[in-house]
Design an enzyme around this catalytic site. Structure first.
Site: not given
Length: 177
Positions: A3, A42
């Protein structure tokens, strides 16, 4: 596969983070530091301080930071919002939310991060009921005061699998969950 390499690329403007909860902070902070807009699944983070740091960094870097709450965009929720905002229902005095989902023990056993404070950040409220709570706040308004109970009654987990709350909204309405 990395990432950090992805976030360093100039042809990437926007990053969606959809990994176990405890990883949200680290990945979001890195992406924000690279000047990327970030949408986090979330919850935003497992600790309030981490969420506050993420928000502060997004403001400092002048990039967008959002939390993915897709249920508020469902057709039925959008229609309810229009009806409530139109005043056709009058003043909302009371709200009741019930989330009657059930997860079996296997749900927690299959994912090493679920059911633990450090990795999930909560249980039934942060993982299952969070979308219904978001819909309620979207439709009725922000909560001013809250009182509640939680416990783990069925599963062998650290976090809640059963919760209830009583609250009042900033607009004066009462609510239960």
């Amino acid at each position: 596969n990395d990432y950090k390499e992805l976030c360093k690329r100039n042809d990437i403007d926007f990053v969606v983070i959809s990994v176990p909860h405890a990883l949200h902070y680290e990945l979001a902070m890195f992406a924000l530091n690279q000047g990327k807009h970030v949408l986090v699944e979330k919850p935003i983070a497992t600790k309030v301080k981490d969420a506050e740091d993420m928000i502060a960094l997004a403001r400092k870097k002048n990039v967008k930071l959002g939390v993915h709450f897709q249920c508020r965009f469902f057709d039925a929720v959008q229609e309810a919002k229009k009806i409530i905002d139109s005043g056709k229902l009058g003043k909302i005095l009371q709200v009741n939310v019930s989330v009657m989902w059930s997860r079996d023990q296997d749900y927690y056993l299959k994912s090493a991060w679920r059911g633990k404070w450090n990795s999930e950040g909560g249980g039934s409220l942060i993982n299952q009921s969070i979308h219904t709570i978001d819909e309620m706040v979207y439709l009725v308004g922000n909560i001013k005061k809250l009182y509640g109970f939680w416990a783990h009654r069925i599963h062998q987990i650290e976090v809640d699998d059963n919760a209830c709350a009583c609250f009042n909204f900033e607009n004066g309405a009462f609510g239960t969950l």
